[in-house]
Write an enzyme that holds these catalytic residues in place. Structure first.
Site, short mmCIF file in Angstrom:
data_model
loop_
_atom_site.label_atom_id
_atom_site.label_comp_id
_atom_site.label_asym_id
_atom_site.label_seq_id
_atom_site.Cartn_x
_atom_site.Cartn_y
_atom_site.Cartn_z
N CYS A 1 -1.00 -0.40 4.30
CA CYS A 1 0.01 -0.79 3.31
C CYS A 1 1.22 -1.44 3.98
O CYS A 1 1.66 -1.03 5.05
CB CYS A 1 0.44 0.44 2.51
SG CYS A 1 1.60 0.04 1.20
N CYS B 1 4.74 8.21 4.76
CA CYS B 1 3.38 7.88 4.32
C CYS B 1 2.38 7.60 5.45
O CYS B 1 2.59 6.72 6.30
CB CYS B 1 3.40 6.69 3.37
SG CYS B 1 1.76 6.45 2.61
N1 SAM Z 1 1.10 2.96 -3.08
C1 SAM Z 1 1.42 3.55 -4.32
C2 SAM Z 1 2.86 3.99 -4.42
O1 SAM Z 1 3.53 4.13 -3.39
O2 SAM Z 1 3.32 4.18 -5.55
C3 SAM Z 1 0.52 4.72 -4.68
C4 SAM Z 1 0.09 5.73 -3.64
S1 SAM Z 1 1.40 6.69 -2.88
C5 SAM Z 1 0.53 7.38 -1.51
C6 SAM Z 1 1.69 7.97 -4.06
C7 SAM Z 1 2.69 9.04 -3.73
O3 SAM Z 1 2.17 9.96 -2.76
C8 SAM Z 1 4.02 8.65 -3.11
O4 SAM Z 1 4.92 8.14 -4.05
C9 SAM Z 1 4.51 9.98 -2.57
O5 SAM Z 1 5.28 10.66 -3.54
C10 SAM Z 1 3.22 10.74 -2.27
N2 SAM Z 1 3.05 10.96 -0.83
C11 SAM Z 1 2.64 10.05 0.09
N3 SAM Z 1 2.62 10.57 1.33
C12 SAM Z 1 3.05 11.85 1.21
C13 SAM Z 1 3.26 12.90 2.15
N4 SAM Z 1 3.06 12.72 3.45
N5 SAM Z 1 3.70 14.10 1.71
C14 SAM Z 1 3.92 14.26 0.37
N6 SAM Z 1 3.74 13.31 -0.56
C15 SAM Z 1 3.32 12.11 -0.15
FE1 SF4 Z 2 2.30 2.13 0.65
FE2 SF4 Z 2 2.32 4.72 1.17
FE3 SF4 Z 2 4.54 3.54 0.36
FE4 SF4 Z 2 2.49 3.84 -1.39
S1 SF4 Z 2 3.70 5.48 -0.44
S2 SF4 Z 2 3.75 2.00 -1.06
S3 SF4 Z 2 0.76 3.63 0.05
S4 SF4 Z 2 3.45 3.13 2.29
#
Ligand code: SAM
Ligand code: SF4
Ligand code: DTB
Length: 333
Positions: A56, A63
């Site tokens: 991404c 993330c």
């Molecule tokens: N890329 C899209 C976005 O950012 O909206 C969808 C997928 S993103 C991985 C969805 C959500 O996962 C994020 O907004 C965040 O709240 C949660 N998330 C991602 N990584 C995380 C982590 N390490 N610990 C807790 N929540 C996490």
């Molecule tokens: Fe990309 Fe992760 Fe951010 Fe979603 S939360 S926009 S997957 S970097």
């Protein structure tokens, strides 16, 4: 409006007072409102699947899927519809009623991949599950296309307060998030929007994030509360583990502010005991992600959760049980 529990005119001061209520008193208050508005024995069971993993372009500091951090998560192309439906069927057989497909995209683009996602949405909907997607930013037209394909809910988190947002993400703004949420609402899709604790935010930031959610014209139908899963290679890798009492306080405050919303005990359950999760359910959580993987990180297995449900006397909520889009409905009543 004659209902004094469900409001969207909360002041920051009021929310601060609720958040800072002595913990057992706060849990009692939340549990009472939970009982008044929901069947407290029911917990919604949702299963997540990462249909497009890694690579991404965004810089979200938590993330594992951001290309710029060396997290060991590989890049995978969009999954095939057949594989996705097979996974959804397994989740359904295990008792899940909502299936959420996640993509590591900044935003949806009008290309063949989006057409394929629309096809997956159609397929999962035809299986009788509530379909949810989390694909990044959306235009109103894209949200409408998803709705026409049978999308039930869209997940798009605020993640943290507006003030703390730029410490965590610089490649898009808090306002961008709000705009997508508006587009989802306009398309008549159920809104799933919450955040993460443990990002290095202050209590004030948590209160402000809850304020943004609870003062939306219509409360989100579901509010996921995630505990940060610290990922090696990301800027937040060494953040302190989220204190269970902070998680309980956050869930209880969300329940008091949005009594009829589904509050989801989301990421972070592998680090919690059954007793700790029971406290979260007591404090008003009524939804979980099930299945041994979230998007890229581990989660308790279906078997572990079944044992927990039996022990605590919980049962999975049925699919398509009407969600109450509070405020709009109440104002019009
Ligand atoms: N890329 C899209 C976005 O950012 O909206 C969808 C997928 S993103 C991985 C969805 C959500 O996962 C994020 O907004 C965040 O709240 C949660 N998330 C991602 N990584 C995380 C982590 N390490 N610990 C807790 N929540 C996490
Ligand atoms: Fe990309 Fe992760 Fe951010 Fe979603 S939360 S926009 S997957 S970097
Ligand atoms: C949400 O609020 N939490 C889920 C879902 N919405 C998409 C994601 C949690 C991801 C945790 C890190 C991972 O497994 O990659």
């Amino acid at each position: 409006m004659n209902n004094t529990d469900i409001r969207n005119n909360w002041s920051l001061e009021e929310i601060k007072d609720i958040y800072n209520t002595p913990l057992l008193e706060l849990i009692f208050k939340a549990a009472s409102l939970h009982r008044k508005y929901n069947d407290t024995a029911e917990v919604q069971v949702c299963t997540l699947l990462s249909i497009k993993t890694g690579g991404c372009s965004e810089d979200c500091a938590y993330c594992p899927q951001a290309a710029r951090y060396d997290t060991g998560v590989g890049v995978q192309a969009l999954m095939k519809k057949e594989e996705v439906l097979e996974y959804a069927q397994k989740a359904k057989n295990a008792g899940s009623t909502r299936f959420c497909m996640g993509a590591a995209w900044r935003e949806v683009r009008d290309n063949r991949d989006f057409d394929r996602v629309l096809d997956m949405v159609k397929g999962v909907n035809e299986m009788g599950m509530e379909v949810c997607c989390t694909l990044g930013m959306l235009t109103e037209t894209q949200a409408k296309k998803l709705a026409e394909a049978g999308l039930y809910a869209y997940n798009h988190n605020l993640d943290t307060s507006k003030e703390h947002y730029e410490e965590i993400i610089t490649t898009r703004t808090f306002e961008d998030r709000i705009e997508t949420l508006d587009n989802v609402r306009k398309a008549g899709v159920s809104v799933c929007c919450g955040g993460i604790i443990g990002l290095g935010e202050t209590h004030e930031d948590r209160i402000k994030m809850l304020h943004t959610l609870a003062t939306m014209e219509t409360h989100p139908e579901s509010v996921p509360i995630n505990a940060l899963v610290p990922i090696k290679g990301t800027p937040l890798a060494n953040n302190k583990k989220v204190d269970i009492w902070d998680m309980v306080r956050m869930i209880a405050t969300a329940r008091v502010l949005m009594p009829a919303t589904m509050v989801r005990l989301s990421a972070g359950r592998t680090d919690m005991s059954v007793a700790e999760q029971a406290l979260c359910f007591m404090a008003g959580a009524n939804s979980i992600f099930a299945g041994d993987k979230l998007l890229t990180t581990p989660n308790p297995s279906f078997d572990e959760d079944n044992t927990m449900f039996q022990l605590l006397g919980l049962k999975p909520r049925k699919a398509f049980k009407e969600e109450k889009a509070y405020l709009h409905e109440m104002v019009e009543a």
